[in-house]
Design an enzyme around this catalytic site. Structure first.
Site: not given
Ligand code: MG
Length: 513
Positions: A33-34, A73, A77, A127, A129, A154, A231, A283-284, A304
């Site tokens: 994540d991130d 996010c 996803r 996660k 989301h 998150s 994250h 994811d980003n 992001k």
């Molecule tokens: Mg993310």
């Protein structure tokens, strides 16, 4: 004698058929994540410590031009799971929050559903989301996963007052208005608020138990492991706290790396590693608003939330021992491509829907050119009236709109990244050659020799948008406290009364939903 020979032949061929029947590869998707383009050791970070991911990269294929389908996010996803742009499934604008009633529409087909048809056992850890909804109607178990174990969004969307050791300052804003972070086992909350410092240990124990049990039974399996790390607010349990030179983010990343190592070890120990396709990505791009405690986009612009490269170009490593030749690829690919690739390597048929992804097999197994030539960038707050913000064709990228975003830091040294950089329309579009200028520094749009390139990109944008059918938005901003995850529905005083604690033990997956 010949009778005996025939019998032996029969025996061998039946053995062969049997082993073929069991040879469908296992699929493991490791989704950070991130995690930014510049965050991993193998992508050049000087003080991150990721020995397990290094090993994955050393023995796998590392992408340098891989894109998440969205800079945030939920839409990212949705696209990963369906192989379709988030705009089609209605996951726009922005992301789900805990009191959103919506979710990924149940008629969307995820890669878990694709693999279920092929007899796969499927589980998701971590996660989600993509919505919880009333009566948990949008959780992973309703989208093709036999099992789910995790926090469905998150962890900054729950009050994180204990960040995370006595005396440690809570650097980040967490949402105090929502219920404590719920840990779901399938559709039941078993712990709320869950202790984040022990969370990854529980995720790992779930994932590894599950790998082991499937390896034993010989069933092909899909594991989608979506980490809360890295994250914000970043955290790490006792073992990794103050373990790196990089501070809190480095510790959180080191803990993620440990989890990757545990999954790999379990696959190896269970004797299924050689028959498992593993893909690790993010994811980003990195959240930069935490400044020196946040992620890193490396040489890419912004992070992001934006449609600059830092927002969507992410680390990606494909691994399949004996099948994928280790090395580095500069071919274009995207999270959208996972579903078609998984379908291809498992022999599953594609869902009957418009699929935006393309099969990555030529890159993975042939070491040849990939099928993807274009990529379309939608902003965090995607809306039909603006359409795509940017288009990439081969080396060229045109920005039709640019906009800064809070996750790229209100004080970023580059004013284009800040939220104060309001939406700006560019006609002609800003034009960059990403092979020569990955940092998007040198706009070429006024040079005569690039006018034909701009015309071509304009044409691609027009054709793509003509074929885009926007799904009804599921992120309605129509908030309803009654759908917020609470282990004691209807209790008072809400949300603090939502507290339940199950003692931590292993084998959470014993019961089916
Ligand atoms: Mg993310």
């Amino acid at each position: 004698m010949s009778y005996l020979f025939c019998l032996l032949l029969l025996l061998f061929s039946s053995l062969f058929v049997h082993s073929n029947a069991q040879s469908k590869p296992n699929i493991v998707i490791l989704f950070a994540d991130d995690l930014g383009y510049g965050d991993l050791e193998v992508y050049g970070h000087p003080t991150s410590s990721t020995p397990n991911i290094n090993q994955l990269a050393e023995n796998g294929l590392r992408f340098t031009q891989f894109y998440s389908a969205s800079p945030v996010c939920s839409p990212s996803r949705a696209a990963l799971l369906t192989g379709r742009y988030q705009t089609r499934s209605g996951i726009w604008p922005g992301v789900f929050v805990p009191d959103d009633a919506g979710g990924l529409p149940l008629n969307e087909t995820t890669f878990a559903e694709v693999l279920k048809q092929e007899g796969y056992k499927t589980a998701m850890v971590g996660k989600w989301h993509l919505g919880v909804g009333k009566d948990s109607k949008y959780l992973p178990t309703k989208q093709g996963f036999d099992h789910y174990f995790g926090i469905p969004y998150s962890h900054d969307m729950c009050p994180c007052l204990k960040c995370f050791y006595p005396g440690d300052k809570c650097f980040n804003d967490c949402d105090l208005i929502y219920t404590g972070c719920p840990l779901y086992n399938n559709t039941t909350i078993i712990d709320q608020p869950v202790d984040l410092l022990k969370l990854i240990e529980r995720y790992v124990s779930k994932a590894t138990d599950w790998i082991q049990s499937n390896a034993k039974s010989g069933d092909p399996f899909l594991l989608y492991f979506a980490f809360q790390h890295t994250h914000h607010p970043q955290f790490a349990g006792e073992k990794f706290r103050n373990s790196t030179l990089r501070g809190t983010f480095g510790d959180s990343l080191a803990e993620l790396d440990w989890a990757v190592g545990e999954v790999m070890n379990q696959l190896r120990k269970s004797g299924v590693l050689e028959n498992t396709f593993i893909f690790l990505t993010s994811d980003n791009g990195p959240s930069l608003r935490n400044q020196n405690r946040g992620g890193n986009a490396g040489l890419l612009k912004c992070g992001k939330g934006t449609t600059y490269e830092g927002g969507q170009r992410v680390p990606a490593i494909a691994y399949w021992t004996g099948k994928i030749t280790p090395g580095r690829t500069t071919e274009l690919a995207s999270t959208l491509d996972l579903l078609p690739t998984i379908s291809k390597i498992t022999g599953a048929s594609l869902p009957k829907a418009v699929i935006d992804g393309v099969d990555m097999s030529p890159i993975l197994f042939g070491g040849v050119k990939g099928l993807r030539e274009n990529f379309y960038y939608y902003f965090t707050e995607a809306q039909p009236k603006y359409g795509v913000y940017a288009v990439r064709n081969r080396q060229f990228k045109a920005h039709y709109y640019t906009e800064g975003q809070i996750n790229s830091d209100p004080q970023n040294h580059d004013p284009d990244c800040r939220p104060s950089a309001k939406r700006t329309f560019h006609n002609p579009p800003l034009l960059f050659d990403l092979l020569q200028d990955p940092s998007e520094q040198y706009n070429l749009n006024n040079l005569t020799q690039y006018q034909a390139v701009i015309t071509q990109l304009n044409g691609l944008k027009k054709a793509f948008e003509a074929g885009m059918v926007w799904g009804i938005s599921q992120i309605t901003k129509d908030h309803d406290h009654s759908v917020e995850p609470c282990c004691k529905p209807g209790c008072t005083p809400f949300p603090n009364c939502c507290q339940c604690h199950e003692k931590y033990h292993s084998h959470y997956f014993e019961s089916k939903p």
